[in-house]
Structure formats: C-alpha cells, structure tokens
Design a protein around this motif. Structure first.
Motif, short mmCIF file in Angstrom:
data_model
loop_
_atom_site.label_atom_id
_atom_site.label_comp_id
_atom_site.label_asym_id
_atom_site.label_seq_id
_atom_site.Cartn_x
_atom_site.Cartn_y
_atom_site.Cartn_z
N VAL A 15 30.48 -5.16 6.23
CA VAL A 15 30.50 -6.14 7.24
C VAL A 15 31.28 -7.57 7.04
N LEU A 16 30.87 -7.87 5.85
CA LEU A 16 31.68 -9.18 5.35
C LEU A 16 32.90 -8.98 5.01
N VAL A 17 33.48 -7.75 4.39
CA VAL A 17 34.82 -7.31 4.12
C VAL A 17 35.49 -7.37 5.77
N THR A 18 34.93 -6.72 6.78
CA THR A 18 35.48 -6.50 7.97
C THR A 18 35.64 -8.14 8.54
N ARG A 19 34.68 -8.93 8.49
CA ARG A 19 34.89 -10.29 9.15
C ARG A 19 35.88 -10.81 8.29
N THR A 20 35.85 -11.01 6.99
CA THR A 20 36.81 -11.67 6.24
C THR A 20 38.27 -11.43 6.49
N GLN A 21 38.61 -9.92 6.83
CA GLN A 21 39.70 -9.22 7.29
C GLN A 21 40.06 -9.95 8.70
N ILE A 22 39.14 -9.88 9.54
CA ILE A 22 39.23 -10.50 11.02
C ILE A 22 39.66 -11.72 11.03
N ARG A 23 39.11 -12.63 10.24
CA ARG A 23 39.13 -14.05 10.15
C ARG A 23 40.56 -14.42 9.85
N ALA A 24 40.92 -13.92 8.37
CA ALA A 24 42.03 -14.08 7.75
C ALA A 24 43.49 -13.56 8.54
N TRP A 25 43.32 -12.62 9.28
CA TRP A 25 44.30 -12.28 10.28
C TRP A 25 44.57 -13.16 11.42
N ARG A 26 43.31 -13.52 12.00
CA ARG A 26 43.39 -14.43 13.17
C ARG A 26 43.92 -15.85 12.83
N TYR A 27 43.57 -16.41 11.52
CA TYR A 27 44.19 -17.62 11.11
C TYR A 27 45.54 -17.54 10.64
N TRP A 50 37.65 -1.02 12.26
CA TRP A 50 37.82 -1.76 10.81
C TRP A 50 36.37 -1.54 10.00
N LEU A 51 35.34 -1.69 10.63
CA LEU A 51 34.08 -1.58 9.73
C LEU A 51 33.99 -0.19 9.37
N ARG A 52 34.10 1.06 10.30
CA ARG A 52 34.00 2.28 9.86
C ARG A 52 34.95 2.59 8.78
N ARG A 100 28.34 -14.78 -1.59
CA ARG A 100 29.16 -14.54 -0.36
C ARG A 100 30.56 -13.99 -0.56
N VAL A 101 30.68 -13.06 0.02
CA VAL A 101 32.22 -12.40 0.13
C VAL A 101 33.10 -13.37 0.65
N VAL A 102 34.15 -13.64 0.13
CA VAL A 102 35.10 -14.65 0.75
C VAL A 102 36.74 -13.96 0.54
N GLY A 103 36.64 -13.08 -0.07
CA GLY A 103 38.29 -12.51 -0.06
C GLY A 103 38.22 -10.77 -0.25
N LEU A 104 39.38 -10.23 -0.30
CA LEU A 104 39.17 -8.82 -0.51
C LEU A 104 40.56 -8.31 -1.11
N ALA A 105 40.54 -7.26 -1.67
CA ALA A 105 41.83 -6.65 -2.00
C ALA A 105 41.60 -5.25 -1.96
N SER A 106 42.62 -4.40 -1.73
CA SER A 106 42.61 -3.03 -1.94
C SER A 106 43.78 -2.40 -2.31
#
Length: 202
Positions: A15-27, A50-52, A100-106
């Motif tokens: 959930v937090l990975v998805t939210r981080t992605q959405i927020r990073a893209w929007r900004y 994205w969550l799924r 808190r998850v604040v970033g991601l990489a895949s």
C-alpha cells in the motif's frame, strides 16, 4: 531523529509503495506529461491496479532476479524511555519509533530485444516520496540495487527515463550513467519521448 535505510519490500509494504509511486509521479511528472494521461496514471482506478501489481511483484516475483526494494525512515521518539530499572537508570529504547516507506526501486532482467537478459538488468522504478527528497534515499536505493545486480553477476544495467525529466537524468548522469542512443516515442495526446540510460557495473 530518524534512522534511514534500504531493505527488501514486504507484502505489507504494498500500500505504501503504491502511494509513494502515485505521489512521486504526480509531483515529479507534472512538468512534462500532459494532464490527462498523468491523471489516468495516478487516479483511483489506476491506484487499485498498481496496488495489485505491487502485491504480486513483492510476494510472487517471476524469478529471484526480480526484486523490489524500499527506502525507509524510522522516526525515533527520543523522549520515550523505558521504566526505571534497578538503580533508577533509564536509557532511550533504540527500537522505539515508526518505520515509514519513503521510496522504492525495482529491477529485473532487461527485456529490450537488443539486450542480453543474462548480462544486462533493467532498473524499472526509482522513486522517492516528494516529502522526503534530498535526504539521500535515491542514492541509497540505487547503490543497493547495484549491489544486488552484482551479486546476480550482471555487468550492466539500463533504465528508461522521460527525455524531459531533467532531475532524473541529472541524478543518473552524476552517478555515471549515460544515454545509449535508444529512444521510445509515446503518444500521450502529444509526443513524449523516453531515452535509455545505461551504466557498467562490473
């Protein structure tokens, strides 16, 4: 006070990975992507999709070479002390706080037809929550990714970046990446170009 680090993503992080992605893209993408496509990429329906996808990527990756990493900050409560022990001595508990998850990489084996997936990997995502930029999370995620790829015997890694995403291009160039000349042209209501960046990690 905050402790920072990078670790493998867990299912409960999705959930937090998805939210981080959405927020990073929007900004991060608002300056160069058309409003309509960006809203479609970050709206409620897209967020569910994205969550799924993140749940599957984290819990059931196609191979051991497919990984999701997260950058975390643990916000410490320096005022929280345990009960007084013998002698009346108390010390801060280093395990107190909220992570808190604040970033991601895949990353995954490269899929471009001109690349050898056994020798070249692809950095699929590298995103940091806009409220936590300029704290070193992007560099830590990139370094951790390269460490994993070296362990997997990869010699190089590529990633696709929007040609107008100057912040990401500058970040990668400062880390030794370069444009290898490959391009993608997308129709997003207007033409949007992506360029392929690469680096040798041997």
């Amino acid at each position: 006070m905050a402790n920072v680090g990078v670790r493998a993503a867990r299912r409960e992080d999705a959930v937090l990975v998805t939210r981080t992605q959405i927020r990073a893209w929007r900004y991060g993408y608002r300056e160069f992507l058309p409003d309509g496509p960006l809203q479609q990429m970050t709206g409620p329906a897209a967020e569910d999709l994205w969550l799924r996808q993140w749940e599957e990527a984290i819990s059931a990756p196609p191979s051991s070479r497919h990984r999701v990493l997260v950058a975390v900050e643990r916000i410490m409560d320096t005022d929280a002390f345990p009960a007084l022990g013998p002698g009346g001595v108390a010390a801060p508990n280093p395990n107190r706080g909220v992570e808190r998850v604040v970033g991601l990489a895949s990353h995954a084996p490269a899929e471009d037809p001109d690349l050898d997936p056994g020798a070249t990997a692809e950095l699929l995502n590298l995103l940091v929550d806009p409220d936590f930029v300029r704290r070193g999370h992007g560099s830590r995620l990139l370094n951790a990714t390269v460490d994993h790829l070296r362990d997997d015997q990869y010699g190089s890694v590529v990633t696709w970046v929007f040609a107008d995403n100057y912040a990401m291009l500058g970040f990668l160039e400062s880390a030794g990446w370069g444009n290898d000349g490959a391009e993608r042209v997308l129709n997003m209501g207007r033409v949007v170009t992506m360029v392929r960046m690469t680096t040798d990690i041997r």
